[in-house]
Design an enzyme around this catalytic site. Structure first.
Site, mmCIF file in Angstrom:
data_model
loop_
_atom_site.group_PDB
_atom_site.id
_atom_site.type_symbol
_atom_site.label_atom_id
_atom_site.label_comp_id
_atom_site.label_asym_id
_atom_site.label_seq_id
_atom_site.Cartn_x
_atom_site.Cartn_y
_atom_site.Cartn_z
ATOM 1 N N LYS A 1 0.837 -1.208 0.000
ATOM 2 C CA LYS A 1 0.000 0.000 0.000
ATOM 3 C C LYS A 1 0.870 1.255 0.000
ATOM 4 O O LYS A 1 0.582 2.221 -0.709
ATOM 5 C CB LYS A 1 -0.949 -0.017 1.212
ATOM 6 C CG LYS A 1 -2.079 -1.032 1.051
ATOM 7 C CD LYS A 1 -2.860 -1.290 2.326
ATOM 8 C CE LYS A 1 -3.840 -2.439 2.092
ATOM 9 N NZ LYS A 1 -4.550 -2.904 3.284
ATOM 10 N N GLN B 1 -4.822 -1.480 9.381
ATOM 11 C CA GLN B 1 -4.726 -2.816 8.801
ATOM 12 C C GLN B 1 -5.359 -3.856 9.726
ATOM 13 O O GLN B 1 -5.101 -3.876 10.928
ATOM 14 C CB GLN B 1 -3.249 -3.150 8.532
ATOM 15 C CG GLN B 1 -3.030 -4.458 7.801
ATOM 16 C CD GLN B 1 -3.541 -4.459 6.366
ATOM 17 O OE1 GLN B 1 -3.660 -3.413 5.731
ATOM 18 N NE2 GLN B 1 -3.850 -5.636 5.851
ATOM 19 N N ASP C 1 -11.287 2.763 3.515
ATOM 20 C CA ASP C 1 -11.594 1.332 3.438
ATOM 21 C C ASP C 1 -13.094 1.112 3.227
ATOM 22 O O ASP C 1 -13.503 0.042 2.793
ATOM 23 C CB ASP C 1 -11.221 0.646 4.765
ATOM 24 C CG ASP C 1 -9.915 -0.131 4.699
ATOM 25 O OD1 ASP C 1 -9.558 -0.596 3.605
ATOM 26 O OD2 ASP C 1 -9.274 -0.284 5.755
HETATM 27 N N1 GUN Z 1 -6.648 -6.699 5.889
HETATM 28 C C1 GUN Z 1 -6.794 -7.418 4.757
HETATM 29 N N2 GUN Z 1 -7.376 -6.679 3.801
HETATM 30 C C2 GUN Z 1 -7.595 -5.458 4.320
HETATM 31 C C3 GUN Z 1 -8.150 -4.246 3.811
HETATM 32 O O1 GUN Z 1 -8.595 -4.149 2.673
HETATM 33 N N3 GUN Z 1 -8.194 -3.204 4.687
HETATM 34 C C4 GUN Z 1 -7.755 -3.300 5.958
HETATM 35 N N4 GUN Z 1 -7.848 -2.222 6.729
HETATM 36 N N5 GUN Z 1 -7.238 -4.405 6.468
HETATM 37 C C5 GUN Z 1 -7.146 -5.471 5.649
#
Ligand code: GUN
Length: 284
Positions: free
Chosen positions: A53, A97, A120
């Protein structure tokens, strides 16, 4: 193989390029988009996701701030960090996350993020906006799936779309996005007695369960669009989706590969949401 491949890598690349252009334009006007990424603990998979990311942001000209905390970090301290980022004008998106360590309530954390920065799209307010057809942040994976479906040229209006899986992050928002695009939508899950009876009627199938071979060739209508959200690690370490790709690609009209389908699009849509958040602030 008779199905046409839907290339998530190529689409994500073009989206990143467009985001970079728009981010540069915003930056020139003093509104450089900023994303805060918070990682608590040392889950190795989460560390990899977070690194991706941050790299994606750099490529697209989005400023990212990575905050990493030890597994013992308290919920109160995390909520305090989120409160500070909510009011930080240089930050347009906040991503915590998941999964979080067991002593932290993920719902409390998600709800603490300002809806204006919930890139998100996981909060109940963002979910409510989607449910009500209001503008707001759409969860990145289903949002990316909609972009993948769009590349096929198949118009969703009046089509039957079947979603397999009912998670809050993929299955449910996916069904709502398909509904918003005027599809007739069915949602199947672990208690559905005969998933094939529904998917055989489907013009579009989205498989989002997290289990391999959830969708096999005998369950697919010839020519259907098949989107595979699954990311399962096989015994040999190779990645596979929820769809039996070898079989289904002989029947479907279009299909996403794993890897190289939905995964890169999830990452690309996080950039889009962050950019759009900054664009809203710049316009206000
Ligand atoms: N953990 C796995 N995929 C994601 C996601 O798309 N967003 C977040 N915040 N955590 C994750």
């Amino acid at each position: 193989m008779t199905a046409q491949l839907i290339d998530g890598n190529a689409l994500a690349k073009s989206i990143r390029a467009e985001v970079a252009e728009r981010a540069a334009a915003l930056g020139a006007r003093g509104h450089r988009p900023g994303l805060a990424v918070i990682l608590v603990g040392d889950d190795p998979a989460s560390q990899v996701y977070v690194k991706h990311k941050v790299n994606d942001c750099a490529v697209a000209g989005i400023r990212s701030v990575l905050e990493t905390y030890p597994a013992a970090f308290s919920e109160a301290a995390l909520l305090a960090r989120i409160a500070a980022l909510n009011t930080d004008p240089t930050i347009h998106g906040i991503l915590v996350q998941m999964p979080l360590p067991g002593h932290i309530n993920p719902h409390r954390v998600i709800e603490a993020i300002s809806v204006a920065k919930d890139v998100d799209g996981f909060s109940t307010l963002s979910a409510g906006e989607l449910m009500s057809g209001l503008p707001g942040f759409r969860p990145c994976t289903p949002y990316g799936c909609m972009k993948l479906i769009a590349t096929t040229g198949v118009a969703l209006r009046g089509k039957h779309a079947v979603v397999i899986g009912r998670s809050n992050t993929v299955g449910k928002p996916m069904a709502l996005l398909l509904l918003q695009a005027h599809a007739t939508v069915s949602i199947c899950h672990s208690a559905t007695p005969d998933i094939g009876a529904l998917t055989r009627q489907a013009d579009v199938v989205v498989a989002a369960v997290g289990k391999r071979d959830v969708l096999t060739a005998d369950m697919v209508k010839p020519g259907a669009v098949v989107i595979d959200v699954g990311m399962n690690r096989q015994a040999d370490g190779k990645l596979c989706g929820d769809v039996d790709f070898a079989g289904v690609s002989q029947v479907a009209g279009w299909i996403t590969p794993v890897p190289g389908g939905v995964g890169p699009m999830t990452r690309a849509m996080l950039l889009v949401n962050t950019l759009e958040s900054a664009e809203r602030v710049a316009k206000a």
